[in-house]
Scaffold this motif. Sequence first.
Motif, PDB file in Angstrom:
ATOM      1  N   GLN A 166     -10.466  10.792   0.140  1.00  0.00           N
ATOM      2  CA  GLN A 166      -9.527   9.684   0.003  1.00  0.00           C
ATOM      3  C   GLN A 166      -9.838   8.995  -1.314  1.00  0.00           C
ATOM      4  O   GLN A 166     -10.897   8.400  -1.470  1.00  0.00           O
ATOM      5  CB  GLN A 166      -9.665   8.706   1.167  1.00  0.00           C
ATOM      6  CG  GLN A 166      -9.332   9.328   2.509  1.00  0.00           C
ATOM      7  CD  GLN A 166      -9.968   8.570   3.654  1.00  0.00           C
ATOM      8  OE1 GLN A 166     -10.339   7.419   3.507  1.00  0.00           O
ATOM      9  NE2 GLN A 166     -10.099   9.217   4.788  1.00  0.00           N
ATOM     10  N   ARG A 171      -2.055  -1.147  -3.750  1.00  0.00           N
ATOM     11  CA  ARG A 171      -3.149  -0.201  -3.542  1.00  0.00           C
ATOM     12  C   ARG A 171      -2.556   1.182  -3.316  1.00  0.00           C
ATOM     13  O   ARG A 171      -1.655   1.366  -2.495  1.00  0.00           O
ATOM     14  CB  ARG A 171      -3.991  -0.608  -2.335  1.00  0.00           C
ATOM     15  CG  ARG A 171      -5.236   0.271  -2.132  1.00  0.00           C
ATOM     16  CD  ARG A 171      -6.026  -0.151  -0.895  1.00  0.00           C
ATOM     17  NE  ARG A 171      -6.446  -1.533  -0.980  1.00  0.00           N
ATOM     18  CZ  ARG A 171      -6.135  -2.463  -0.096  1.00  0.00           C
ATOM     19  NH1 ARG A 171      -5.374  -2.162   0.943  1.00  0.00           N
ATOM     20  NH2 ARG A 171      -6.565  -3.693  -0.236  1.00  0.00           N
ATOM     21  N   GLU A 213       0.826  -1.208   0.000  1.00  0.00           N
ATOM     22  CA  GLU A 213       0.000   0.000   0.000  1.00  0.00           C
ATOM     23  C   GLU A 213       0.862   1.260   0.000  1.00  0.00           C
ATOM     24  O   GLU A 213       1.815   1.388   0.765  1.00  0.00           O
ATOM     25  CB  GLU A 213      -0.934   0.016   1.198  1.00  0.00           C
ATOM     26  CG  GLU A 213      -1.906   1.170   1.189  1.00  0.00           C
ATOM     27  CD  GLU A 213      -3.300   0.787   1.632  1.00  0.00           C
ATOM     28  OE1 GLU A 213      -4.234   1.589   1.400  1.00  0.00           O
ATOM     29  OE2 GLU A 213      -3.464  -0.295   2.208  1.00  0.00           O
ATOM     30  N   THR A 252      -3.343   5.255  -2.482  1.00  0.00           N
ATOM     31  CA  THR A 252      -4.354   6.136  -1.904  1.00  0.00           C
ATOM     32  C   THR A 252      -3.847   7.567  -1.807  1.00  0.00           C
ATOM     33  O   THR A 252      -2.733   7.807  -1.326  1.00  0.00           O
ATOM     34  CB  THR A 252      -4.770   5.658  -0.499  1.00  0.00           C
ATOM     35  OG1 THR A 252      -5.339   4.350  -0.594  1.00  0.00           O
ATOM     36  CG2 THR A 252      -5.800   6.600   0.115  1.00  0.00           C
ATOM     37  N   SER A 305      -8.682   6.157  -3.983  1.00  0.00           N
ATOM     38  CA  SER A 305      -7.839   4.961  -4.031  1.00  0.00           C
ATOM     39  C   SER A 305      -7.939   4.243  -5.360  1.00  0.00           C
ATOM     40  O   SER A 305      -8.953   4.326  -6.061  1.00  0.00           O
ATOM     41  CB  SER A 305      -8.212   3.991  -2.904  1.00  0.00           C
ATOM     42  OG  SER A 305      -7.910   4.533  -1.641  1.00  0.00           O
TER      43      SER A 305
END
Length: 386
Positions: A189, A177, A136, A179, A191
């Motif tokens: 936010q 991922r 992430e 964001t 993503s």
Amino acid sequence: MAKHALLSASGAHRWLECTPSALLELQFPQSTSEYAEEGTAAHELCELTARYFLGEVSEMDFENRRDELAKGHYYNAEMQECANDYARFVTEKTKAAQESCEDAFTELEVRVDFSKYVKDGFGTGDCIIVADKVLEIVDFKYGKGVRVEATGNPQMRLYALGALLKYNTLFDIDSVRMTIFQPRLSGVQSSDEITVKELLEWAEKYVKPRAKLAYKGEGEFAPSEEVCKFCRAKAQCKARADKNLKLFDEAPDAMLLTPEEAGAILEKAADIQAWLTDLEGLVSSTLLSGQPVTGWKMVEGRSNRKFADELKVVEAMKSAGYDESLLYERKLITLTQMEKDFGKKAVAETLGELIVKPQGKPTLAPAKDKRPEFKPEEQLLAEFDK
């Protein structure tokens, strides 16, 4: 002085689309702005606050370093609140990763290298959460003028690529991922998630060949509103000028424009207004430096009268017999200023329903704009329901 990559992740949206622009920009000096400096200050505070929330710095160290940052010009309650929100977000993401992967960990302000695909390519990721299956990336944006989207964002993808190359030997990573955390836009936010296979294919088939062109200053210029916005060469770029000037050679044959033709012109001319402003800036700065520009000169602009010394004005009026209370007007500061001074959450908790958001005035926007379409008939029905 910090080294700047020729093909930086932050400028990828530009050099990937308009490959010759990277070398062209080298003819112009790096510049900064108040917004950029404010963003840098916010990033420093976010990193410190996140490290404190993650237990990497003690409370005493956090308070001492925060107090130092607070001496800066840009620190205020709103910035600290945004830093707290970011730190909580990162902490929650870290805990969630550790629940599914015991060895998961978080690193802040990490230099990532993607030079395997982009010569000398590197950047700094605000937050990278490393775990099994999903890697992430979290990028903090302090700006509130433009919403930044994560979907298809080349900057985020290059950060993801560098992070994958850095950590893929530690875990079995299937996807990344990405964001965007932009708290001043109502905590937006955005993503996006992409598989490792898709990311590497994008890097090999799209990024690598275009990066080779960009590094050599080759390829085709591709001026557009988005591409040119932060390009240092935008005011003097001939390709941008040629594109905008061609619009005037495409006038319809009919004596009157139809709404459809007007709409088509507006769509093509999205960059013209910004381009003309940039040209004005170029000519003005040239004249102010003492160099002539045929057909133009600098003149004194309009100015308004003002008090030379407000304290002395008050004393003079009082001496003349005027009541001091008549010299001032009482006016509530704006909601934006109140949130900046006291913090958005504190103001919201105190004022509650006293804060309202009237419906915005209908505004013309391109069809690709992500906001929902305004429908007059729905507004009329809403008025009847009141």
